[in-house]
Write an enzyme that holds these catalytic residues in place. Structure first.
Site, PDB file in Angstrom:
ATOM      1  N   LYS A 197       0.852  -1.204   0.000  1.00 17.30           N
ATOM      2  CA  LYS A 197       0.000   0.000   0.000  1.00 17.30           C
ATOM      3  C   LYS A 197       0.881   1.245   0.000  1.00 17.30           C
ATOM      4  CE  LYS A 197      -3.781  -2.528   2.061  1.00 17.30           C
ATOM      5  NZ  LYS A 197      -4.523  -2.935   3.257  1.00 17.30           N
ATOM      6  N   GLN A 227      -4.753  -1.375   9.353  1.00 15.94           N
ATOM      7  CA  GLN A 227      -4.540  -2.704   8.775  1.00 15.94           C
ATOM      8  C   GLN A 227      -5.144  -3.771   9.695  1.00 15.94           C
ATOM      9  OE1 GLN A 227      -3.211  -3.424   5.681  1.00 15.94           O
ATOM     10  NE2 GLN A 227      -3.872  -5.511   6.132  1.00 15.94           N
ATOM     11  N   ASP A 232     -10.997   2.693   3.456  1.00 17.18           N
ATOM     12  CA  ASP A 232     -11.228   1.258   3.288  1.00 17.18           C
ATOM     13  C   ASP A 232     -12.711   0.979   3.021  1.00 17.18           C
ATOM     14  OD1 ASP A 232      -9.131  -0.541   3.269  1.00 17.18           O
ATOM     15  OD2 ASP A 232      -8.872  -0.531   5.446  1.00 17.18           O
TER      16      ASP A 232
END
Ligand code: NAP
Length: 285
Positions: A54, A98, A121
């Site tokens: 990422k 995460q 997200d």
């Protein structure tokens, strides 16, 4: 005739190039670059690989990535305090935590602390609710990436049977909502479904997201169908594989994603897209 491969890596690279161009244009107009805060708690080796990818994608897309690597011992309250300060930080457009988090931290509590406008997200109940109500704002990255792969194939889900195997909050459920939005007739299978074969063999578009290699056998695949394998499993030999028996499915499907190189790169590309759009909404409303 064997299937055509859907090259997620190449499609994602094109998205990242377009995002880079748009970011450069923002900067040329005197705006700052989009900022993404990436939080990792503990040192789960798989998470470390995802986070590295990422951050690399941010560099490729011209997005500033701000790393918050926290020790495993971080408390839920400390993590909440960090998220609240990032919610207020005017240089941050996206906040990514995460997953999975250590067991002493409750995932749903943390997700709900993120400002929905910075939830790149797309996991916050507000954003999932918007998708369910057919007015999407920030969309969960993996299902959103899958919709782009389906667009690429050029086969509209309208009037077609779309089967999603797996019903998790981050993949299966929002995937079903995306396919409904695209006009598909959607069936969702999960651990209580039992025999998957009748569902798989009637699927014009099949999305598999379970996390179990070989759960879908090649001979079940409907000839000519689109097969998207979200599963990511590491074998004893260290190699990555999906949930679908690739060799068997390849002989029957019309289009199929490889693992790796299919859905994974699209997930990251959609994270970049969400971060850019979040920055645009803030800087150029
Ligand atoms: P998850 O949270 O473990 O969810 C798995 C889902 O599969 C659950 O909904 C579960 O049903 C269902 N399931 C379990 N056994 C089943 C069975 N026998 N038949 C049908 N369904 C069954 O996993 P996830 O986060 O959704 O991830 C799924 C896979 O995708 C993993 O391999 C993960 O690594 C991969 N993944 C890849 C990406 C990417 O970017 N490529 C992104 C995210 C995830 P219940 O709901 O009933 O428990």
């Amino acid at each position: 005739m064997p299937a055509q491969l859907i090259d997620g890596k190449a499609i994602a690279a094109k998205f990242k190039r377009d995002i880079r161009e748009q970011v450069d244009q923002m900067v040329a107009r005197g705006m700052r670059r989009p900022g993404l805060a990436v939080i990792m708690v503990g040192d789960n080796p798989a998470s470390a690989v995802y986070v590295r990818n990422k951050r690399k994608a941010c560099a490729e897309s011209g997005i500033v990535s701000v790393a918050h690597d926290l020790p495993y011992s971080t408390t839920q309250q400390e993590l909440i305090q960090l998220i609240e300060s990032l919610n207020r930080d005017p240089s941050i457009d996206g906040i990514l935590v995460q997953l999975p988090l250590p067991q002493h931290i409750e995932q749903s509590v943390i997700i709900e602390k993120i400002d929905p406008a910075k939830d790149v997200d797309g996991f916050h109940p507000f954003n999932v609710g918007r998708l369910a109500l057919r007015v999407p704002l920030i969309r969960p990255c993996t299902p959103y990436g899958v919709t782009k792969l389906i667009d690429h194939v050029g086969l509209s889900p309208k009037g077609r049977h779309c089967v999603v195997i797996g019903a998790s909050n981050i993949v299966g459920r929002p995937m079903a909502l995306e396919l409904l939005l695209m006009g598909g007739t959607v069936t969702v299978c999960h651990r209580f479904t039992g025999d998957l074969k009748p569902y798989v063999s009637s699927a014009d578009i099949l999305i598999v997201a379970v996390g179990r290699p070989g759960i879908v056998r090649g001979e079940w695949i409907k000839p000519g169908s689109v097969v998207i394998d979200v599963g990511m499993n590491r074998g004893a030999d260290g190699k990555l594989c999906g949930d679908v028996d690739f060799d068997g499915a390849y002989e029957r499907a019309g289009w199929i994603t490889p693992v790796p190189g299919g859905v994974g790169p699209m997930t990251v590309a959609m994270l970049m897209k969400n971060t850019l759009e979040s920055a645009e909404a803030r800087l150029d409303p």
